[in-house]
Design an enzyme around this catalytic site. Structure first.
Site, mmCIF file in Angstrom:
data_model
loop_
_atom_site.group_PDB
_atom_site.id
_atom_site.type_symbol
_atom_site.label_atom_id
_atom_site.label_comp_id
_atom_site.label_asym_id
_atom_site.label_seq_id
_atom_site.Cartn_x
_atom_site.Cartn_y
_atom_site.Cartn_z
ATOM 1 N N GLU A 56 0.820 -1.210 0.000
ATOM 2 C CA GLU A 56 0.000 0.000 0.000
ATOM 3 C C GLU A 56 0.855 1.261 0.000
ATOM 4 O OE1 GLU A 56 -2.932 0.166 -0.731
ATOM 5 O OE2 GLU A 56 -3.519 -1.914 -0.502
ATOM 6 N N TYR A 139 -6.022 6.654 4.096
ATOM 7 C CA TYR A 139 -6.165 5.596 3.099
ATOM 8 C C TYR A 139 -5.445 4.317 3.526
ATOM 9 C CZ TYR A 139 -5.307 2.419 -0.558
ATOM 10 O OH TYR A 139 -5.210 1.239 -1.222
ATOM 11 N N ASP A 157 -9.114 6.028 -2.066
ATOM 12 C CA ASP A 157 -7.999 6.530 -2.876
ATOM 13 C C ASP A 157 -8.577 7.173 -4.141
ATOM 14 O OD1 ASP A 157 -8.938 4.356 -4.244
ATOM 15 O OD2 ASP A 157 -6.967 3.733 -4.935
ATOM 16 N N CYS A 211 -13.404 1.395 -14.853
ATOM 17 C CA CYS A 211 -13.842 2.783 -14.620
ATOM 18 C C CYS A 211 -12.628 3.711 -14.635
ATOM 19 C CB CYS A 211 -14.576 2.874 -13.277
ATOM 20 S SG CYS A 211 -15.552 4.371 -13.065
ATOM 21 N N CYS A 221 -18.897 -2.783 -17.710
ATOM 22 C CA CYS A 221 -18.916 -2.511 -16.259
ATOM 23 C C CYS A 221 -19.984 -3.329 -15.538
ATOM 24 C CB CYS A 221 -19.154 -1.025 -16.007
ATOM 25 S SG CYS A 221 -19.124 -0.615 -14.248
#
Length: 374
Positions: A56, A139, A157, A211, A221
């Site tokens: 991360e 986050y 994020d 997306c 989608c």
DNA sequence: AATTCGGGGAC
DNA sequence: GTCCCAGAATT
């Protein structure tokens, strides 16, 4: 009347946005897509909180494809909290070399040391303890809690803001802090309590694969039926994001100062600010220093007696907030008076042992080529 | 609330 | 060239 105004401004608006979709169906459609389409990434082999944490931090403002090789090398060098806690900072920075945002590496190691001592090497599963660690912001905290510990915490994020701004048709400027908090409120309500780990990763995966910022693949989608921006046909206008301002230009002369035994002078940068604690060839800010005073300035500033040689080339390097214009010159090192350990005289081969920022890596690499075509 | 932190890839 | 990426810290 006061009561009414208050609710229009806060909770009422939140509920209205969420009422536009069926949350249970949204979760089901998103998660079934994710389970079929998720990429096989190194940090998805398990839910080891240390590995999730490292991934991360590396992924902050950095694309997956860029991170993968760095992550694999980093984890083989520092497989555990203890291994990273005990490592030399310069070794850690060397592994981070080229990845950018180097304070991430230093903050990560700082935090890992705290985990090693204060928490006996176990990454906290508590929001407050986690958020108090260096480099662990809202986050990353949410990502670790949800992905590694299966807690229903939001991890908002850029992907999440893009996806949710479209699904819920939210037109607030996502560079604003309060907008990010708004998305955290929505994410907390949307997250699947049965599988928070997959849910958060699924939203990000959707943002990365379907997306996308430009030309989103709405026809593929899985949550198109839930997307308010698709209904309005405004998905390409979202999210709303204020433009960053232009970078400042700074010009330097870079010195390849060599002594009579073919050793190069390099310096360690300051311990804070830009490229902190990385190494570079000495740089002279040429707008502040007259050319005729250059050798004198180097003598006073670095404690180095040099004679300037021929120009070797030039290069431009673009950062987020500034642009370096570098002119590379050879120089003959006559005498080194400085005793500072931030100034080192090393052989051409030894240069690769030090963490260099990319523009200086390019200069360093040019030394290993016969033709110095920069 | 604004700025400062890197670097690369897609377009 | 523009955009922006699994953001956080500092001012």
């Amino acid at each position: 009347m006061m009561f009414l105004l208050y609710h229009i401004g806060s909770e009422f608006m939140n509920d209205e946005k969420l009422q536009s979709i069926d949350i249970l169906t949204f979760r089901r459609d998103l998660l079934s897509w994710y389970k079929e389409n998720k990429r096989d990434l190194p940090w998805r082999q398990d839910q080891d909180p240390y590995r999730v944490w490292v991934s991360e931090v590396m992924l902050q403002q950095t694309k997956v494809d860029t991170v993968i090789p760095y992550f694999n090398r980093f984890m083989s060098k520092f497989p555990t909290v203890e291994a990273l806690a005990q490592a030399d900072e310069q070794v850690v920075l060397k592994e981070w070399e080229g990845l950018g945002y180097y304070s991430r590496a230093r903050n990560l190691q700082n935090a890992v040391k705290e985990v090693a001592t204060k928490y006996n090497g176990r990454v906290p599963d508590d929001a407050e303890q986690l958020g108090a660690l260096k480099g662990v912001g809202p986050y990353t905290k949410g990502a670790i809690l949800s992905i590694a510990y299966n807690q229903p915490e939001p991890a908002v994020d850029g992907n999440v803001m893009r996806v949710l701004s479209r699904v819920l048709k939210i037109e607030s400027d996502i560079t604003q802090q309060r907008t990010k908090k708004l998305f955290e409120v929505y994410a907390r309500k949307l997250i699947d309590p049965q599988d928070p780990s997959s849910f958060n990763q699924a939203v990000m995966e959707l943002g990365a694969l379907i997306c996308t910022p430009k030309s989103p693949a709405c026809l593929l989608c899985p949550v198109q039926a839930h997307c308010q921006a698709f209904v309005a046909g405004t998905e390409e206008q979202l999210p709303v994001k204020k433009k960053a301002k232009k970078q400042k230009n700074i010009a330097y002369v870079v010195l390849l100062a060599v002594d009579d035994q073919d050793n190069y002078i390099i310096e360690k940068r300051k311990e804070d600010g830009l490229l902190a604690n990385l190494w570079q060839f000495p740089m002279v800010p040429i707008k502040e220093v007259e050319w005729v005073h250059l050798e004198n300035w180097v003598y006073n500033e670095y404690g180095l007696e040099i004679t300037l040689g021929e120009k070797q080339g030039k290069l431009k390097h673009v950062f987020s907030h500034l642009i370096w214009h570098l002119e590379v010159y050879e120089a003959k090192l006559i005498k080194k008076l400085s005793k500072s350990n931030r100034l080192q005289l090393v052989s051409k081969q030894e240069l690769t042992n030090y963490p260099f920022p990319v523009p200086h890596q390019k200069i360093r690499n040019s030394l290993y080529e016969k033709e110095q075509n920069m």
